[in-house]
Design a protein around this motif. Structure first.
Motif, short mmCIF file in Angstrom:
data_model
loop_
_atom_site.label_atom_id
_atom_site.label_comp_id
_atom_site.label_asym_id
_atom_site.label_seq_id
_atom_site.Cartn_x
_atom_site.Cartn_y
_atom_site.Cartn_z
N GLY A 38 0.80 -1.23 0.00
CA GLY A 38 0.00 0.00 0.00
C GLY A 38 0.83 1.26 0.00
O GLY A 38 0.28 2.37 0.11
N ALA A 39 2.16 1.14 -0.14
CA ALA A 39 3.02 2.33 -0.11
C ALA A 39 2.94 3.12 -1.42
O ALA A 39 3.28 4.31 -1.45
N GLY A 40 2.49 2.46 -2.50
CA GLY A 40 2.38 3.16 -3.79
C GLY A 40 3.25 2.56 -4.89
O GLY A 40 3.43 3.17 -5.95
N LYS A 41 3.79 1.38 -4.66
CA LYS A 41 4.69 0.76 -5.65
C LYS A 41 3.94 0.45 -6.95
O LYS A 41 4.38 0.83 -8.04
N THR A 42 2.82 -0.26 -6.83
CA THR A 42 2.10 -0.67 -8.04
C THR A 42 1.52 0.55 -8.77
O THR A 42 1.56 0.61 -10.00
N ILE A 45 4.34 2.04 -10.70
CA ILE A 45 4.70 1.21 -11.86
C ILE A 45 3.63 1.34 -12.95
O ILE A 45 3.96 1.48 -14.13
N LYS A 46 2.38 1.30 -12.55
CA LYS A 46 1.31 1.43 -13.55
C LYS A 46 1.36 2.81 -14.22
O LYS A 46 1.07 2.92 -15.40
N SER A 47 1.71 3.83 -13.46
CA SER A 47 1.86 5.16 -14.05
C SER A 47 3.01 5.18 -15.05
O SER A 47 2.95 5.84 -16.08
N MET A 48 4.08 4.44 -14.70
CA MET A 48 5.24 4.39 -15.60
C MET A 48 4.90 3.72 -16.92
O MET A 48 5.62 3.86 -17.91
N LEU A 49 3.79 2.96 -16.95
CA LEU A 49 3.40 2.24 -18.16
C LEU A 49 2.12 2.81 -18.77
O LEU A 49 1.49 2.18 -19.62
N ASN A 50 1.72 3.98 -18.30
CA ASN A 50 0.53 4.67 -18.81
C ASN A 50 -0.76 3.88 -18.57
O ASN A 50 -1.74 4.07 -19.28
N MET A 51 -0.74 2.99 -17.59
CA MET A 51 -1.97 2.27 -17.26
C MET A 51 -2.79 3.07 -16.26
O MET A 51 -3.97 2.85 -16.09
N ILE A 151 10.48 -4.02 -16.24
CA ILE A 151 9.76 -3.44 -15.11
C ILE A 151 8.91 -4.56 -14.51
O ILE A 151 8.02 -5.08 -15.17
N LEU A 152 9.23 -4.91 -13.32
CA LEU A 152 8.63 -6.12 -12.73
C LEU A 152 7.94 -5.76 -11.41
O LEU A 152 8.57 -5.24 -10.49
N ASP A 153 6.64 -6.02 -11.37
CA ASP A 153 5.87 -5.67 -10.18
C ASP A 153 5.74 -6.90 -9.28
O ASP A 153 5.08 -7.86 -9.64
#
Lengths: 240, 217
Positions: A38-42, A45-51, A151-153
């Motif tokens: 819940g810290a904001g990792k995903t 990452i999703k922002s980095m991939l325009n999702m 980029i690996l989540d």
């Protein structure tokens, strides 16, 4: 050389916010993106991939803004997550047969090599694969289209210690081949094993983004392991 | 776009979408509301959206090296492909009923709507409504499809009932023309149906692009 640059990324949710996330990834290095659940990792990452659409900020790959060149830049990026599988009832072979059509850089020899190396049976469906094998399939797809950045989540989540170790060794091998690896994790020992750099996120804010030795030098107390340091910081000192 | 369509056909689609194309042949069935066949074709397409969601198809597609609007275009292309195939079967039935079977008692004594060019035009309108209400509605979230499909069912059966009822209204008997009777009117109605289909589909697709660009996956 800077391969990926994340600058002042912001995203506001009703009960959570990413606040001015900034860091960069260097070529041919492994960066661990660490933070508690819940810290904001995903979200990052999703922002980095325009999702996910950030409220502000810039994402650049290879010095090119991602928003304006999404399709062409995605050819140079590989993404994997350990928690989601695509088309669970389709055979790996059938999925690969479609995926490879999208990449003019697809290397069939490399695909066959990783198929053998990761011991993947392409007649199986993702449903029949373990979590570790799913990550390997995604990695294989990324490597076969010669992704320069992975980029690996949470790739190591849910893996047994043997599979985790195996995966971290693969990261190291890829790094040695010049691939940039960025992986999120909440398992700090993953960082101790293979990360060159650490990006530490807490409550939607970047607390530290630096090389692992610098991080240890700056934050570790005498005799403390990396895990102890991050646990201590997370325990209260981070945003106090 | 060829690859995106191929992905839709081979990975995202449910086999029911292909099988339900055969409901286009319901245009041969006498004494039956033939436009129900159109609904069954859309039901097959609905199954593809359902299985695609279970397979995380939208997120998978978003990671492919394509623009986000191509994902939307791919879905619309696939839907239009299925509709186009069903339309061809319906057109075959209509042509045979207008020529070879034009004097057939089983069709002449049909209390329900005749499968003529007007019926074919009405089928196009229903396909257009599906693309507007369901496919366009799906891309509001790229996840929820229950409400758009229920809304489509209501609109679809209202349209079927209306189309069935129209030729019973005095002055509108020509809508139920047999063979090549009133062929000019029939052709105009078919052209109007195709035009409405194209308009609804293109407008829905454009709207869906914009909506999909704003969605957080």
């Amino acid at each position: 050389m800077v391969i990926v640059e994340v600058k002042q990324l912001r995203k506001q949710y009703p009960s959570f916010a990413l606040k001015d996330i900034s860091f960069h990834l260097e070529s041919g290095r492994i960066t661990g993106f660490v933070g508690r659940n819940g810290a904001g990792k995903t979200t990052t990452i999703k922002s980095m991939l325009n999702m996910i659409h950030p409220d502000g900020g810039v994402i650049r790959y290879f010095d090119t803004p991602f928003a304006d060149h999404e399709a062409e830049l995605k050819k140079r990026i590989g993404y994997s997550t350990g928690t989601v599988s695509w088309y669970p009832r389709k055979r790996i072979r059938d999925i690969v047969d479609i995926v490879k059509r999208f990449y003019d850089t697809w290397d069939e020899a490399a695909y066959q090599k990783y198929l053998e190396l990761f011991a993947i049976d392409e007649t199986k469906t993702p449903l029949a694969l373990s979590e570790g094998m799913k990550v390997k399939v995604n990695l294989m797809l990324a490597l076969a289209h010669k992704a320069e950045v992975l980029i690996l989540d949470e790739p190591t989540s849910g893996l047994d210690p043997f599979s985790r170790n195996e995966l971290l060794e693969i990261f190291t091998e890829l790094r040695d081949q010049g691939v940039t690896v960025f992986f999120s994790t909440h398992i700090i020992s993953d960082l101790e094993k293979c990360a060159d750099d650490i990006v530490y996120i807490s409550k939607g804010q970047i607390f530290a983004a630096m090389s692992k030795p610098d991080f240890i030098r700056q934050y570790a107390e005498a005799g403390e392991s990396l895990e102890d340091t991050i646990l201590r910081l997370e325990g209260g000192a981070v945003h106090a | 776009m060829r690859n995106v369509l191929l992905k839709e056909m081979r990975l995202s689609a449910s086999v029911l979408s292909y099988l339900f194309i055969l409901f286009g042949l319901m245009f041969f069935v006498p004494g039956y509301p033939v436009l129900c066949g159109v609904f069954f074709v859309t039901l097959g397409i609905f199954h593809s959206f359902q299985s695609a969601r279970e397979a995380n198809d939208i997120v998978f597609s978003a990671l492919l090296p394509i623009a986000k609007r191509d994902i939307v275009k791919g879905k619309f292309l696939f839907v239009c492909l299925i509709e186009g195939c069903a339309f061809l079967l319906m057109a075959l039935a209509v042509i045979l009923r207008m020529t070879v079977f034009s004097q057939s008692a089983v069709y002449r004594g049909n209390a329900m709507m005749n499968a003529n060019l007007f019926a074919l035009g009405a089928a196009c309108v229903i396909f257009g409504l599906f693309n507007w209400i369901f496919v366009g509605g799906f891309f509001k979230t790229a996840y929820k499809f229950g409400r758009p499909f229920v809304l489509f069912i209501v609109v679809c059966f209202t349209a079927i009932f209306t189309a069935e009822a129209l030729h019973h209204i005095p002055g509108l008997e020509k809508l139920n023309a047999f063979g090549t009777d009133d062929i000019v009117i029939q052709l105009i109605l078919l052209a109007a149906g195709i035009l409405i289909f194209l308009l609804l589909t293109v407008l829905s697709c454009r709207k869906a692009w914009k909506r999909f660009e704003r969605i957080d996956l």
